[in-house]
Design an enzyme around this catalytic site. Structure first.
Site, PDB file in Angstrom:
ATOM      1  CD1 TRP A  71      -1.647  -2.376   1.864  1.00 42.19           C
ATOM      2  CD2 TRP A  71      -3.077  -1.390   0.466  1.00 42.19           C
ATOM      3  NE1 TRP A  71      -2.657  -3.272   1.606  1.00 42.19           N
ATOM      4  CE2 TRP A  71      -3.554  -2.690   0.755  1.00 42.19           C
ATOM      5  CE3 TRP A  71      -3.819  -0.578  -0.399  1.00 42.19           C
ATOM      6  CZ2 TRP A  71      -4.737  -3.201   0.204  1.00 42.19           C
ATOM      7  CZ3 TRP A  71      -5.007  -1.084  -0.933  1.00 42.19           C
ATOM      8  CH2 TRP A  71      -5.448  -2.379  -0.634  1.00 42.19           C
ATOM      9  CE  LYS A  82      -9.519   0.808  -0.657  1.00 37.51           C
ATOM     10  NZ  LYS A  82      -9.909   1.656   0.509  1.00 37.51           N
ATOM     11  CG  ASP A 139     -33.972   2.522 -11.683  1.00 34.25           C
ATOM     12  OD1 ASP A 139     -35.089   2.151 -11.294  1.00 34.25           O
ATOM     13  OD2 ASP A 139     -33.329   3.445 -11.133  1.00 34.25           O
ATOM     14  CD  GLU A 154     -38.462   2.824 -12.692  1.00 29.48           C
ATOM     15  OE1 GLU A 154     -39.002   2.541 -11.616  1.00 29.48           O
ATOM     16  OE2 GLU A 154     -37.388   3.441 -12.765  1.00 29.48           O
TER      17      GLU A 154
END
Length: 683
Positions: free
Chosen positions: A96, A131, A347, A401
């Protein structure tokens, strides 16, 4: 005498668009429709010039993110972050260390780094965590990559991290012979959430859903399963609608390979798989999602208040930005190709289409769909999306939708439309809930009922449903709860003659049969509602002491021969099977034959079926006569009063009904028991 000729300089007006020919009221807005077509054509031309094809344009996920390069023997990591000052890849492979693996920025705003095997082979492996550290003018932050394929949550800190996913053995698909067009002629959709699909009070898995729930869906006669909450989302209780990682399979339910197993099993059972895709907004979380990724505040989303949806507490995409179009289109291609998805239920389309997001707005006139309040960038993106999906999988199902009723949304682009195949009939469940909440059974207005269930745009297909997940959430009630109230807990024993339970069981069946036979060209049911599941959906949260009690499905109730829930399930299966065998949903709109408000009787024909409803609370009517289109003998093919469906067996289902001749008309005479529906066909 010479024949007049047309001057080469004279303009010949083009023929009206097919959409306008079908609906002349659209004529004043044809210039807008043509501008939309032209804008799409120009955008496609630009894409082809720069990328070759639309599909190649929609391949950002194949370049961005972490990918292994077998030729160079190592991993590439790339990230689009034009406003960032510095990026570095961090993870357990480099302890990290934010200085260990810096990225270099290219002219297109894409940062990259190559991690060779000779240095990282034994450190950057399957299951490694990582990450990206982003430095911007507003500070520095560890982020999840934008096109991350897998995110996992720490069991104690609950922080998310990316996880390298490179299994030694890739999933072996066996669904090559499955074809959507063959399996789904008229969509019968089973809407489901994998996590809450088990009996136990815990989060279910993809494997458990595949092995335990898919067989139930197939046995019920449904031909589509619509999966909710598959894209990774940090808050379980969001029902999957606050997406953080659009390319990541939610790790709450299992691994990418296990989702592939689920989809493969669905195809083996003849079920198409639809993904509930959320491109209308994204979660605001910066640690897990896309918000403020490069520090600019407007990389993926609109700047300022336009980029915020206050009602949903989320961020809104900038659909006019080419990189955003590419990101979202690549997302669709990824799910279609990597996971063999058969289509999408989009959606929040209404929120996308209008700057006001449809909040507090009444769509009363056509000007609502073509004025300055329409987000034309969103229209363009949706046209690109439907074009891409059908380019990759021609028969894919696309459902919008949308509660606004925008004309052409569900018509082909060549006709002046947007390209969707279906829109959700959102007014139908609202109608049923309002009716049960505010109107006595005796006062049901059959004219209103007929109007609401048939009120849809001609030529644009609708998915009818009596209730979906919206009506099942805490804060509302399912239809079974509205109908049965406390009786759903106290009087559902098989031989309990409680009148409240009898009324609830009867109307639950009639509401579904009316909805599926009148409401559209497709049908949707939410998991468990087919047997009147007795409880709403409430995900674990602080307010319920993080309980899973209401985030599960009690299948034992439907399986118990001593309870009435079995009757609702039996009826649903018989109804779905009849709809499939008769091709009712493809038969065109229903034709009203008889409406009698005094006796609360409604009779109509759709396709080969004749449907007669007596909605009266107590009057059973002998020798009830009405005109039918064709003379002959009729037989009952579905009787809601049958004992297998919890009825009172007041009808002889073996009897054959001969038409009578009266005043030149063909008439049928039926015994119509109260709160009963009879479906007949001509022999």
């Amino acid at each position: 005498m010479t024949t007049p000729t047309t001057s080469p300089d004279s303009a010949v007006a083009p023929a009206a668009l097919p959409l306008v020919q079908h609906d002349p009221w659209l004529a004043p807005y044809e210039p807008v429709l043509r501008r939309r077509q032209q804008r799409l054509e120009q955008r496609l031309a630009d894409i082809r010039e720069q990328h070759g094809t639309l599909s190649k344009f929609a391949s950002a996920h194949q370049r961005l993110g972490l990918h292994y390069d077998g030729r160079r023997r190592g991993h590439w990591y790339r990230e689009w972050a034009p406003a960032a000052q510095a990026l570095s890849l961090i993870g357990d492979f480099n302890d990290w260390n934010r200085q260990a693996t810096p990225l270099t920025k290219g002219e297109d705003g894409v940062w990259e780094a190559f991690l060779p095997d000779k240095e990282y082979k034994d450190r950057l492996t399957h299951h490694s965590l990582y990450k990206v550290h982003v430095v911007s003018a507003h500070g520095a932050q560890d982020r999840l990559p934008a096109t991350l394929r897998r995110a996992v949550q720490h069991p104690e800190t609950h922080d998310f991290a990316g996880q390298v996913w490179r299994p030694e053995t890739l999933f072996a698909w066996t669904d090559q012979k499955f074809r959507v067009a063959n399996a789904v002629r008229e969509p019968l959709i089973y809407e489901a959430h994998v996590g809450m699909a088990l009996e136990e009070a815990r989060v279910g898995s993809y494997l458990e859903f595949a092995d335990q729930v898919l067989p139930r869906i197939a046995a019920g006669g449904y031909n589509c399963v619509q999966l909710m909450a598959v894209m990774e989302h940090p808050y379980y209780g969001s029902f999957g609608y606050h997406v953080a990682n659009f390319f990541a399979v939610s790790s709450r339910f299992g691994t990418p390979e296990e989702l592939k197993y689920l989809i493969n099993e669905a195809h083996r059972l003849g079920l198409a798989v639809l993904l509930d895709v959320v491109h209308s907004h994204a979660v605001k979380n910066e640690a897990e999602g896309l918000a403020n990724f490069d520090g600019s505040g407007h990389q993926y989303f609109h700047a300022g208040t336009r980029g915020e949806h206050s009602g949903w507490d989320s961020r809104l995409f900038d659909y006019g930005k080419p990189e955003v179009q590419q990101f979202l289109l690549s997302n669709l291609r990824y799910w279609l190709e990597d996971f063999h998805i058969d289509g999408f239920r989009f959606d929040g389309i209404t929120s996308m289409l209008y700057h006001h997001h449809g909040e507090g707005v009444s769509f009363g006139g056509y000007e609502s769909y073509f004025g300055p309040e329409v987000d034309e960038d969103a229209v363009l993106y949706l046209q690109l999306a439907t074009t891409l999906v059908h380019e990759i999988k021609r028969s894919a199902l696309l459902i919008a939708e949308d509660m606004s009723g925008m004309p052409g949304l569900c018509r082909p682009i060549a006709e002046g439309g947007v390209g969707f195949g279906y829109r959700l009939g959102m007014g139908i469940p609202d109608y049923w809930i309002k009716l049960l909440k505010h109107t006595r059974d005796e006062d049901w207005n059959l004219y209103d009922l007929w109007y609401v269930l048939n009120n849809r745009r001609d030529g644009e297909k609708t998915v009818a449903y009596a209730e979906s997940h919206d009506q099942a959430l805490v804060g509302d009630k399912t239809l079974a709860q509205w109908l049965l109230d406390e009786a759903i807990y106290q009087h559902m024993a098989r031989h309990d003659a409680d009148p409240v339970a009898a009324r609830g069981v009867a109307l639950h069946k009639l509401i579904r049969l009316l909805t599926i036979s009148l409401g559209g060209e497709a049908y949707l049911n939410f998991i468990g509602n087919e047997f009147g599941h007795p409880e709403w959906v409430d995900f674990p949260r602080e307010g319920n002491d993080w309980s899973h009690h209401f985030a599960r499905r009690q299948w034992n109730l439907a399986d118990n021969p001593d309870l009435k829930f079995q009757y609702l399930l039996n009826f649903d299966r018989a109804m779905i099977q009849l709809v499939r065998s008769s091709h009712l949903l493809a038969a065109g709109p229903a034709r009203q034959l008889h409406l009698d408000p005094e006796n609360q009787v409604l009779v109509f024909q759709r396709g080969p079926l004749l449907l007669a409803f007596n909605l009266h609370t107590e009057h059973s009517i002998p020798d009830y006569r009405f005109v039918v289109p064709a003379a002959g003998r009729y037989r009952i093919v579905l009787d809601s009063d049958a004992p297998d469906f919890g009825g009172f067996a007041r009808i002889d289902d073996e009897y054959r009904y001969e038409t009578l001749e009266e005043n030149g008309n063909h008439k049928l005479s039926l015994y119509l028991p109260s709160r009963t529906a009879l479906v007949l066909e001509l022999i």
